[in-house]
Design a protein around this motif. Structure first.
Motif, mmCIF file in Angstrom:
data_model
loop_
_atom_site.group_PDB
_atom_site.id
_atom_site.type_symbol
_atom_site.label_atom_id
_atom_site.label_comp_id
_atom_site.label_asym_id
_atom_site.label_seq_id
_atom_site.Cartn_x
_atom_site.Cartn_y
_atom_site.Cartn_z
ATOM 1 N N VAL A 63 0.846 -1.198 0.000
ATOM 2 C CA VAL A 63 0.000 0.000 0.000
ATOM 3 C C VAL A 63 0.879 1.246 0.000
ATOM 4 O O VAL A 63 1.939 1.275 0.618
ATOM 5 N N SER A 64 0.420 2.296 -0.682
ATOM 6 C CA SER A 64 1.179 3.550 -0.731
ATOM 7 C C SER A 64 1.270 4.195 0.648
ATOM 8 O O SER A 64 0.460 3.916 1.530
ATOM 9 N N LYS A 65 2.264 5.054 0.828
ATOM 10 C CA LYS A 65 2.506 5.724 2.115
ATOM 11 C C LYS A 65 1.275 6.518 2.556
ATOM 12 O O LYS A 65 0.923 6.524 3.728
ATOM 13 N N SER A 66 0.597 7.186 1.617
ATOM 14 C CA SER A 66 -0.583 7.968 1.994
ATOM 15 C C SER A 66 -1.754 7.073 2.383
ATOM 16 O O SER A 66 -2.534 7.404 3.262
ATOM 17 N N ARG A 67 -1.899 5.938 1.745
ATOM 18 C CA ARG A 67 -3.005 5.023 2.044
ATOM 19 C C ARG A 67 -2.744 4.208 3.309
ATOM 20 O O ARG A 67 -3.670 3.787 3.987
ATOM 21 N N ILE A 68 -1.475 3.974 3.623
ATOM 22 C CA ILE A 68 -1.139 3.155 4.794
ATOM 23 C C ILE A 68 -1.622 3.814 6.076
ATOM 24 O O ILE A 68 -2.084 3.156 7.000
ATOM 25 N N THR A 69 -1.541 5.135 6.131
ATOM 26 C CA THR A 69 -2.013 5.851 7.318
ATOM 27 C C THR A 69 -3.502 5.620 7.498
ATOM 28 O O THR A 69 -3.961 5.331 8.596
ATOM 29 N N ASP A 70 -4.258 5.717 6.426
ATOM 30 C CA ASP A 70 -5.702 5.480 6.499
ATOM 31 C C ASP A 70 -5.999 4.044 6.924
ATOM 32 O O ASP A 70 -6.941 3.802 7.673
ATOM 33 N N GLN A 71 -5.191 3.103 6.472
ATOM 34 C CA GLN A 71 -5.421 1.698 6.791
ATOM 35 C C GLN A 71 -5.232 1.416 8.275
ATOM 36 O O GLN A 71 -5.846 0.516 8.820
ATOM 37 N N PHE A 72 -4.424 2.206 8.963
ATOM 38 C CA PHE A 72 -4.161 1.993 10.380
ATOM 39 C C PHE A 72 -4.735 3.115 11.244
ATOM 40 O O PHE A 72 -4.272 3.362 12.337
ATOM 41 N N PHE A 73 -5.762 3.796 10.740
ATOM 42 C CA PHE A 73 -6.467 4.853 11.491
ATOM 43 C C PHE A 73 -7.907 4.429 11.733
ATOM 44 O O PHE A 73 -8.840 5.161 11.474
ATOM 45 N N SER A 74 -8.118 3.235 12.257
ATOM 46 C CA SER A 74 -9.455 2.667 12.343
ATOM 47 C C SER A 74 -10.223 3.042 13.603
ATOM 48 O O SER A 74 -11.443 3.006 13.617
ATOM 49 N N PHE A 75 -9.534 3.375 14.677
ATOM 50 C CA PHE A 75 -10.218 3.628 15.944
ATOM 51 C C PHE A 75 -9.729 4.929 16.532
ATOM 52 O O PHE A 75 -8.529 5.153 16.613
ATOM 53 N N PRO A 76 -10.634 5.786 16.967
ATOM 54 C CA PRO A 76 -12.094 5.737 16.864
ATOM 55 C C PRO A 76 -12.558 6.172 15.480
ATOM 56 O O PRO A 76 -11.782 6.746 14.722
#
Length: 147
Positions: free
Chosen positions: A119-132
């Motif tokens: 996953v791209s660097k910009s998308r990786i942050t979104d992937q691990f920003f699940s809670f809350p």
């Protein structure tokens, strides 16, 4: 009074900018999520795009507040939303919980190190920003303010 309202807007803008800066920041290369439960779910589907949510909460919600109250209360309304973004982004950054579809997106065991390869660097942050949930928090902020 009106002479202090400029300070209200300055605080709103500062809190919003800091929250968004945290939201768009990336993790370090040695990042480890706080917990990894329930990450092996099918890929997620988006119900409402984030930009539409922003238009609704910042636009339509503000218009309703403006109609109900005077414009002096509008800064307080925006502060409620901005402060919510600020707090949820800090918690998301501290917890770093993977989204439920992390294994489906990244493969392997869904770890950060598996994902960074795919996953791209910009998308990786979104992937691990699940809670809350930022969407849920930003939708509740105007509701609580109106209440």
């Amino acid at each position: 009074s009106y002479e202090y309202s400029i300070y209200d807007w300055i605080v709103v803008i500062l809190v919003l900018l800091i929250g968004l800066k945290i939201d768009f920041s990336t993790f370090s290369d040695d990042f480890e999520p706080y917990f990894n439960t329930d990450i092996n779910q099918p890929k997620r589907t988006t119900t409402i795009p984030y930009n539409y949510l922003c238009i609704i909460t910042f636009g339509v919600g503000a218009f309703l507040v403006f109609v109900v109250w005077s414009s002096r209360k509008l800064a307080a309304y925006y502060f409620t939303i901005s402060f919510t973004i600020f707090v949820t982004c800090i918690i998301k950054k501290l917890v770093g919980r993977p989204r439920p579809d992390t294994v489906a997106v990244c493969g392997g065991q869904g770890s950060y190190h598996d994902c960074i390869k795919i996953v791209s660097k910009s998308r990786i942050t979104d992937q691990f920003f699940s809670f809350p949930s930022g969407h849920a928090a930003e939708a509740m902020a105007p509701s609580m303010f109106m209440t």
